[in-house]
Design a protein around this motif. Sequence first.
Motif, PDB file in Angstrom:
ATOM      1  N   ASP A  56       0.887  -1.208  -0.286  1.00  0.00           N
ATOM      2  CA  ASP A  56       0.164   0.054  -0.177  1.00  0.00           C
ATOM      3  C   ASP A  56       0.536   1.005  -0.256  1.00  0.00           C
ATOM      4  OD1 ASP A  56       0.536   0.952   2.700  1.00  0.00           O
ATOM      5  OD2 ASP A  56      -0.842  -0.230   3.832  1.00  0.00           O
ATOM      6  N   THR A  57       0.185   2.220  -0.005  1.00  0.00           N
ATOM      7  CA  THR A  57       1.159   3.894   0.054  1.00  0.00           C
ATOM      8  C   THR A  57       1.946   3.873   1.539  1.00  0.00           C
ATOM      9  OG1 THR A  57      -0.700   5.089   0.710  1.00  0.00           O
ATOM     10  CG2 THR A  57      -0.695   4.888  -2.216  1.00  0.00           C
ATOM     11  N   ASN A  58       1.839   2.800   2.645  1.00  0.00           N
ATOM     12  CA  ASN A  58       2.656   3.448   3.712  1.00  0.00           C
ATOM     13  C   ASN A  58       4.190   2.027   3.567  1.00  0.00           C
ATOM     14  OD1 ASN A  58       0.899   5.267   4.510  1.00  0.00           O
ATOM     15  ND2 ASN A  58      -0.199   3.799   5.642  1.00  0.00           N
ATOM     16  N   GLY A  59       3.382   1.687   1.950  1.00  0.00           N
ATOM     17  CA  GLY A  59       4.773   0.428   2.422  1.00  0.00           C
ATOM     18  C   GLY A  59       4.356  -0.805   3.070  1.00  0.00           C
ATOM     19  N   LYS A  60       3.453  -1.192   3.294  1.00  0.00           N
ATOM     20  CA  LYS A  60       2.980  -2.314   4.839  1.00  0.00           C
ATOM     21  C   LYS A  60       2.043  -3.391   3.079  1.00  0.00           C
ATOM     22  CE  LYS A  60      -0.942  -3.561   7.460  1.00  0.00           C
ATOM     23  NZ  LYS A  60      -1.736  -4.334   7.471  1.00  0.00           N
TER      24      LYS A  60
END
Length: 388
Positions: A329-333
């Motif tokens: 996702d956009t948070n790198g998760k």
Amino acid sequence: MKNLADSSPTAADISVPTDDVSALDRWAEVVQSVRDDYLDENQHFPWIIGFSGGKDSTLVVHATFDALMSIPPSRRTRPVHMVSNDTLVESPVVIAHLDKVTKLIRQTAEDLGLPIIVARTMPNITQSFWVLLIGKGYPSPNQSMRWCTDRLKIQPTSEYIKRHISESGAAIVVLGVRRAESNTRQRSIDKHQNLRDSKLSLHSELPGAFIYRPIVNLSTDDVWEILGTYPAPWGGTHTDLFQLYRDAEGGECPVVLSKEEAPGCGTPNSRFGCWTCTVVEKDKSLQGFIDVGNHQYKPLVDFRDWLKEIRNKLEYRQAYRRNGRLSFDTNGKHIPGPFTIQTRKLILERLFKVQQEFGDSLITEKELDLIYQHWTAELQQEKGLADG
Ligand code: SF4
């Protein structure tokens, strides 16, 4: 013939009920208005009533029956389709009620010579809940990945409507929606204003479909009062319906025809949804039936709870998406992929067990065939990759 689509929008033209008019007077107005609209030659397209078996759509069919019976047979020329959708994972309580009522309606309409066509739509079997969940490993649906509503509910009914639009040039979709249902419903109704000099509005997603809402201004109390006062014109009373709501603690899963209306599907207000629905926190409807002594539904509720529970556990999911890529996702998760083949096998085993305990079929042979085909294809693909 007047072209409805050429009319420009104007304000909703149905009067708001006043306190000095009784529910039964309002009902007489609804039936009269359905009669007038049925006979209106300016919009002589087939009617398609979305029938979920819930109180509101039951009332619409009731009004249509009463209106048709007051019309001489020679003038009953417009076909009225009464369409219910079966997601194939419908609550067993709801589907039993739907089966019973639609059978009665079909028989009575035939006996009385009413132009009512009773139809049932279903999802394309390749897109069924079990084929996608167990066959392809789609994670149990939740609010952000609700892959089911469109495939299980919107598409089957929309296909039916589209078929009749292409045969007749247009179709009028008759819905039991009411302003008093919720603020969201009120906003949605007010957004789609009626066409000039008409009670119809354009369907937002189906070209050639017009929406007609004959009970839009009735309150929930009106609906219950009318259903409790007048016997069902197809025989008997509406007692079963009262019982159904009482046991299920109210709420219903209405006919869903567009993505815009879809938020109502799988919410705490739509308690008559699929028995497998993992979008809702709890299945209040089936739990309500268990609480009044129908313990046969317990294995179904436990299975649904387990499906919801395993959804976000990494050990049940593949690391890679179906396209073979890792996703973030956009948070790198890391976003896990579908259920692993082992998980899917486990789900199927548990489903068989639930089916045995419940004593009725919960999955079809065709779905099983497709599930095994998906597993074989996936395992072959994996083997091919491993062999280089
Ligand atoms: S009731 Fe739940 S599972 Fe069924 S289509 Fe709606 S959101 Fe999906």
